[in-house]
Design a protein around this motif. Sequence first.
Motif, PDB file in Angstrom:
ATOM      1  N   VAL A  83      46.543  49.768  45.653  1.00 50.94           N
ATOM      2  CA  VAL A  83      47.582  48.739  45.559  1.00 50.94           C
ATOM      3  C   VAL A  83      46.984  47.414  45.102  1.00 50.94           C
ATOM      4  N   ARG A  84      45.845  47.039  45.640  1.00 47.02           N
ATOM      5  CA  ARG A  84      45.216  45.780  45.230  1.00 47.02           C
ATOM      6  C   ARG A  84      44.853  45.803  43.746  1.00 47.02           C
ATOM      7  N   MET A  85      44.292  46.903  43.277  1.00 48.90           N
ATOM      8  CA  MET A  85      43.920  46.994  41.873  1.00 48.90           C
ATOM      9  C   MET A  85      45.160  47.020  40.977  1.00 48.90           C
ATOM     10  N   ALA A  86      46.192  47.721  41.415  1.00 51.13           N
ATOM     11  CA  ALA A  86      47.425  47.778  40.629  1.00 51.13           C
ATOM     12  C   ALA A  86      48.090  46.407  40.545  1.00 51.13           C
ATOM     13  N   LEU A  87      48.063  45.650  41.640  1.00 51.27           N
ATOM     14  CA  LEU A  87      48.642  44.307  41.616  1.00 51.27           C
ATOM     15  C   LEU A  87      47.861  43.392  40.682  1.00 51.27           C
ATOM     16  N   ALA A  88      46.532  43.535  40.676  1.00 53.45           N
ATOM     17  CA  ALA A  88      45.725  42.731  39.758  1.00 53.45           C
ATOM     18  C   ALA A  88      46.087  43.057  38.310  1.00 53.45           C
ATOM     19  N   ILE A 116      38.531  39.847  36.863  1.00 54.80           N
ATOM     20  CA  ILE A 116      37.989  39.266  35.632  1.00 54.80           C
ATOM     21  C   ILE A 116      38.859  39.646  34.446  1.00 54.80           C
ATOM     22  N   ASP A 117      39.298  40.902  34.394  1.00 54.57           N
ATOM     23  CA  ASP A 117      40.200  41.317  33.312  1.00 54.57           C
ATOM     24  C   ASP A 117      41.478  40.487  33.321  1.00 54.57           C
ATOM     25  N   ALA A 118      42.009  40.256  34.530  1.00 55.11           N
ATOM     26  CA  ALA A 118      43.229  39.446  34.637  1.00 55.11           C
ATOM     27  C   ALA A 118      42.979  38.034  34.128  1.00 55.11           C
TER      28      ALA A 118
END
Length: 534
Positions: A83-88, A116-118
């Motif tokens: 969930v954290r990665m998906a939100l990012a 960083i990607d975001a």
Amino acid sequence: MAQALQQRSASVGPRFLLACLSACILVLAGCASLPAHPDRTPSYASTDTSDTLLASSLAPRLARNPGQSIFYPLGSGPDALAVRMALARAARKTLDLQYYLFDADTTGSALLGELIDAADRGVRVRLLIDDLHSTNQDKLWAALDAHPNIETRLFNPFANRSARWAEMMVDFGRLDRRMHNKLMVADNLVGVVGGRNIGDAYFSARPDVDFSDLDVMVAGPVVQAASKVFDQYWNSESAYPVAALVPEGKEAPEELRRFRKEVEAKGDVARASPFVQELLDSGLARGIEVGHLPGHVGSARVIADSPDKIENDPDDASTHAIPRLRALMEAAQTELVLISPYFVPDDDTEKWLAAIAKRGVKVRVLTNSFAATDVSAVHAGYAPRRLALLHAGIELYELKPTASTGLTQDRGRHARTFASSRATLHAKAYVVDRRFLFVGSPNLDPRSSRLNTEMGVVLDSPTLAAWFVSDVDKRLPEIAWRIGVRTDAAGQEGLTWTTMEQGKEVTTDKEPGMSVWQHIGIDFLGLLPLEDEL
């Protein structure tokens, strides 16, 4: 004469050495001081997010339920990371993260890679990290802070970056007060609140230990309230820009850029691992990325300490969240379920719980057993209270280290509440009358009450709360020991531990997992005046 000189030398020597040591500590600790006026430019959560993917996906459901929030429990470590990665990945405007501990291990690096990607695609990223566990991370935080779209601040930091132990000895009163909050918010629209720090142990990615924990993904008005809490901490006098603490970051921009590339590369490797790929391919993660958020609908509110708590007298409750949490629990009419890994009731809390039980409220506590705890001193603070609590009618359960724990999902419906390998309870959840469920960072101990800052959310959802309690109750006989009272032939009271093993009920009067020497050690720790620190 020679003998007298020898005796004097022997008596002066230790004092002289101690004085020298004290002087060295003072010199080391005094070599640095916190910046008097750091360049702390205020910033706030974005309100211009109506054109984002998350906003468009949430709008219809929130419009049908005005004033309500959406929430979805995350008991499984892998789900919590996914969930954290998906939100990012879904964020288009802002990402705000506030954590007590952030390890740059496999899972931490994977999340950093997403941040960083975001930032590379224009998302503003704010990272607020408590400084207690950031030893040897200065270069990491400075490298991230050098990115034009990432700003990093450290909460209540050490002034001396290389001799923390010395500063702790001379400035213990300040450095003993920590920010224990855990929060991540994407676009000021969807957040994750709960008990998890960032690190492999919290996401079922370590073979040797698994902190069984609980978070909740939230959307709707409660997220704006959580963002206001983040802003209070971010703009507080205790939050220092990393650039003000690590001046070499300004002097070596090329080196920091190279180091950030190393961090990115490590994140890419972590994200390419089968473990992380499986998470990102999950229905939950994919759903969030395309704007489909699961969850219950109901009212929700934030309970949080003020950041000023660490500056005030520990007994000044004006900035404390625990009184509001206790008021919620105190309103219980039929049942109170308390899940706290570090359960250390002082005299006041013991009397308070006993008074609730005396009113006829069924009070149950699940905490770590000695065999499962990761802090022996906490068990030493809790153990002497057991008999009195049991006599007051309070049920006590202690998690087994072999338990399957963690609130997992079956990718659509709720599955078992508790599921992992080597269990150490880390979840903090409190349920009132199978209606109100609190999920957050505070334990029921003096440290959470008086010293650290904490936060969490209260969810008003009879459906979720009733399911949660029913699932815990169903599994308690297998995952935990129930504590009882026995009386021997001499009339002396002692404890018993009862559990189910391979389908059979087993009872022992010996504390599980505790050797004679460990028992002596726990008894000794119990004699020390440590309760306020636990």
